[in-house]
Scaffold this active site. Sequence first.
Site, PDB file in Angstrom:
ATOM      1  N   CYS A  85       0.827  -1.214   0.000  1.00 33.04           N
ATOM      2  CA  CYS A  85       0.000   0.000   0.000  1.00 33.04           C
ATOM      3  C   CYS A  85       0.857   1.258   0.000  1.00 33.04           C
ATOM      4  O   CYS A  85       0.341   2.365  -0.125  1.00 33.04           O
ATOM      5  CB  CYS A  85      -0.922   0.008   1.209  1.00 33.04           C
ATOM      6  SG  CYS A  85      -1.649  -1.601   1.511  1.00 33.04           S
ATOM      7  N   HIS A 334      -9.169   4.316  -1.171  1.00 39.62           N
ATOM      8  CA  HIS A 334      -7.829   3.738  -1.066  1.00 39.62           C
ATOM      9  C   HIS A 334      -7.513   2.827  -2.258  1.00 39.62           C
ATOM     10  O   HIS A 334      -7.467   1.609  -2.119  1.00 39.62           O
ATOM     11  CB  HIS A 334      -7.720   2.979   0.267  1.00 39.62           C
ATOM     12  CG  HIS A 334      -6.375   2.400   0.559  1.00 39.62           C
ATOM     13  ND1 HIS A 334      -5.189   2.936   0.076  1.00 39.62           N
ATOM     14  CD2 HIS A 334      -6.012   1.322   1.306  1.00 39.62           C
ATOM     15  CE1 HIS A 334      -4.173   2.192   0.510  1.00 39.62           C
ATOM     16  NE2 HIS A 334      -4.638   1.213   1.238  1.00 39.62           N
TER      17      HIS A 334
END
Lengths: 386, 133
Positions: A85, A334
């Site tokens: 991420c 996200h």
Amino acid sequence: MKKVAVVGVGMSKFGELWDYNLRDLVVQAGVEAIRDANLEGSEIQALYGGTMASGRLIGQEHISALIADAMGLNPIPATRVEGACASGSLAFRNAYFAIASGAYDTVVVGGVEKMTDASTAEAVTALGGAGDQEWELLQGATFPGLYALMARRHMLEYGTTEEMLAAASVKNHANAVHNKYAQFRREITIDDVLNSKKVADPLKVLDCSPITDGAAAVILMDLDKAKQHTDNYVEIVASAQASDTLALHDRESLTEIRATKIAASEAYKQAGIGPEKIGVAEVHDCFTIAEVMAVEDLGFFKKGEGGKATLDGETKIGGKIAVNTSGGLKACGHPVGATGVKQIVEVAWQLRGQAEGRQIDGVEYGLTHNVGGSGATAVVHILKRR
Amino acid sequence: MKPGLPLLWRRTKERYNLIGSKCESCGTHYMPGRAVCPKCRRKGKLVEHKFSGKGRIYSYTVVRVAPEGYEYFVPYVLAIINLDEGAKITGQIVDADPDKIEVGQKVEMVFRKIHEDNPEGLITYGFKFKLAD
């Protein structure tokens, strides 16, 4: 090392974007960044792309070449960087080094993830790749589960409550209302969070960031050249990164992300400032507990006091330190590879006074904080107003 | 994740019998075993160590949304166990009411089914934990 500036930023809408494929999204962000930088495109000498799991999500690897092709930037060198991420921040950091080293003077960074073509179960499985497959995931761990294990310890050691965690989500949703690119532009209440479906106790659905499609892009330029080119630049005054064990269980403490503390300490040293000088921060709130730990590990609040500070409104716009004005991962969305680059975009807008309804007055320094997995990678950047 | 046969086979020692390693230089235990001791690096001397399987719950959660292949077990208790020798590992707590789990409870290893591909596919076995008396 040469000094480096951000001279252009852009992003696509974040959300469940069934009308757009990965190419469309990255071109939307890239075109906006090049236009924002007032460049033609031919000045760009290299490209760094950040994507975490395109192979698992849409069967497409070789994303850096794809971006260069779609943007009409061939034949410049194009390199993909992956750090779960934190892929977007790592791409940005490599672009920063490419200029700081003197190799290039103008470089583009693109972060992208196209997640909703896959089923939720496929996306969750792909994201699991950020953890330790053999010793966490195979045992039945999930990412909400790993962060829940941290939340449990934080609650036990510091008296953090589920209301305090929920307050991070409520605040981020309120901020996203003012961000036209955000996935969820609606306010929610603490009760909404507490009553939402349990995912991995004590975390509920509204403690968790969503699955999102989106892209973000920034143009970096040698600072001396940037000064001649534009009045609208922001300077990168720190770029720091740290690693830790891949598996959460191998860490001494579950109530901090040690890599964040180490990267933050290095970043403050590079910038020659302390955390009290930061006016706006985009932090990695993949889960509410992650934001609570981040505001502690970044030095905004003492360890154990992040939850209370969040509940007391100290991280709201107008509070002691405005955290996640974009809406954060929770409400802006996200798209994993895009997130780190989007954080830079948001902080650049804040430093340039272009953050519309969520603008912080007179902000001089902004910070971005991007985490890979459960904390095996952490990246911190500090930007300064011109 | 859908583990392939070789991945499971080459780690049966760890998965079935909780055999990890111990660094004779600094005394630290590792589960799974490591080839390099992060504390001692080149000065480390790693030897095999069979863990007792006893430990305490360090943290836990109840997983209610499972990854592919684990739906059958939902809701299940996932925990980080602090093994008596000092290493921590991730595993499930079985045969217990999820509402009655607490940090600090004593547990011991049991051998259980971990994952099933499909009715005709591969079955993965390995360690889980149950509350100890």
